[in-house]
Design an enzyme around this catalytic site. Sequence first.
Site, PDB file in Angstrom:
ATOM      1  N   ARG A   1       5.001  11.085  -2.369  1.00  0.00           N
ATOM      2  CA  ARG A   1       4.618  10.831  -0.982  1.00  0.00           C
ATOM      3  C   ARG A   1       5.830  10.964  -0.069  1.00  0.00           C
ATOM      4  NH1 ARG A   1       4.214   5.169   1.785  1.00  0.00           N
ATOM      5  NH2 ARG A   1       3.416   5.785   3.818  1.00  0.00           N
TER       6      ARG A   1
ATOM      7  N   ARG B   1      12.590   4.539  12.842  1.00  0.00           N
ATOM      8  CA  ARG B   1      11.339   5.309  12.760  1.00  0.00           C
ATOM      9  C   ARG B   1      10.463   5.034  13.974  1.00  0.00           C
ATOM     10  NH1 ARG B   1       8.778   4.922   7.047  1.00  0.00           N
ATOM     11  NH2 ARG B   1       7.553   6.608   7.978  1.00  0.00           N
TER      12      ARG B   1
ATOM     13  N   HIS C   1      12.615  -2.461   2.470  1.00  0.00           N
ATOM     14  CA  HIS C   1      12.037  -1.172   2.868  1.00  0.00           C
ATOM     15  C   HIS C   1      12.940  -0.057   2.362  1.00  0.00           C
ATOM     16  CE1 HIS C   1       9.139  -3.146   5.406  1.00  0.00           C
ATOM     17  NE2 HIS C   1      10.119  -3.923   5.809  1.00  0.00           N
TER      18      HIS C   1
ATOM     19  N   GLU D   1      12.712  -9.308   2.362  1.00  0.00           N
ATOM     20  CA  GLU D   1      11.899  -8.171   2.790  1.00  0.00           C
ATOM     21  C   GLU D   1      12.664  -6.887   2.511  1.00  0.00           C
ATOM     22  OE1 GLU D   1      10.104  -6.328   6.955  1.00  0.00           O
ATOM     23  OE2 GLU D   1      10.884  -8.372   6.952  1.00  0.00           O
TER      24      GLU D   1
ATOM     25  N   ALA E   1       3.068  -0.703   4.966  1.00  0.00           N
ATOM     26  CA  ALA E   1       2.514  -0.761   6.319  1.00  0.00           C
ATOM     27  C   ALA E   1       2.021  -2.152   6.700  1.00  0.00           C
ATOM     28  CB  ALA E   1       1.378   0.252   6.461  1.00  0.00           C
TER      29      ALA E   1
ATOM     30  N   PRO F   1       0.796  -1.227   0.000  1.00  0.00           N
ATOM     31  CA  PRO F   1       0.000   0.000   0.000  1.00  0.00           C
ATOM     32  C   PRO F   1       0.828   1.277   0.000  1.00  0.00           C
ATOM     33  CG  PRO F   1      -0.133  -1.095   2.131  1.00  0.00           C
ATOM     34  CD  PRO F   1       0.573  -2.026   1.199  1.00  0.00           C
ATOM     35  N   ASN F   2       0.330   2.219  -0.743  1.00  0.00           N
ATOM     36  CA  ASN F   2       0.858   3.584  -0.861  1.00  0.00           C
ATOM     37  C   ASN F   2       2.158   3.687  -1.651  1.00  0.00           C
ATOM     38  OD1 ASN F   2      -1.291   4.736   0.719  1.00  0.00           O
ATOM     39  ND2 ASN F   2      -0.308   3.803   2.485  1.00  0.00           N
TER      40      ASN F   2
ATOM     41  N   ASN G   1       8.129  -5.584  -0.585  1.00  0.00           N
ATOM     42  CA  ASN G   1       8.000  -4.367   0.200  1.00  0.00           C
ATOM     43  C   ASN G   1       6.523  -4.278   0.543  1.00  0.00           C
ATOM     44  OD1 ASN G   1       7.730  -1.828   1.298  1.00  0.00           O
ATOM     45  ND2 ASN G   1       9.092  -0.846  -0.173  1.00  0.00           N
TER      46      ASN G   1
ATOM     47  N   TYR H   1      10.929   8.875   1.806  1.00  0.00           N
ATOM     48  CA  TYR H   1      10.994   7.821   0.794  1.00  0.00           C
ATOM     49  C   TYR H   1      11.766   8.204  -0.467  1.00  0.00           C
ATOM     50  CZ  TYR H   1       7.394   5.895   3.785  1.00  0.00           C
ATOM     51  OH  TYR H   1       6.709   5.418   4.863  1.00  0.00           O
TER      52      TYR H   1
END
Length: 143
Positions: free
Chosen positions: A17, A104, A97, A95, A74, A9-10, A71, A22
Amino acid sequence: MRVLILNGPNLNLLGTRQPEVYGATTLKNIEQMCRAYAPEAAINFAQSNHEGVMIDAIHAAKSTQDGIILNAGAYTHTSVALHDALASVELPCVEVHLSNIHAREPFRHHSYVAPVAIGQIAGFGAQSYLLALDALSAHLAKT
């Protein structure tokens, strides 16, 4: 190497964004970078904002891919369902990111993906995907 690079998502909003978190690279730019970096790989690049669609893509990968680069956005921190889907297909998963999730907010420190991944790459921006391609390729070469 046949690899599914699956984005959650996103991530379709990359480039606009929160560029301070990012970066300015778009998801299309990342796809182009991956294809140029590993031209010998058969890359299936996908993105969805819907957890069920992502699960369906993981299930479909079982018979068509050698590994997965994920990725999950969330969903990394919330989705037992993605964890279970990855465990059920028994494909090596890296995985990924863009940001360093461990630097964070505390809720981002836990990953439901990590226990079923061969490793995690975080914090290197778009370069994280290229590092994941290297890691998956090396893993597949020794199995």
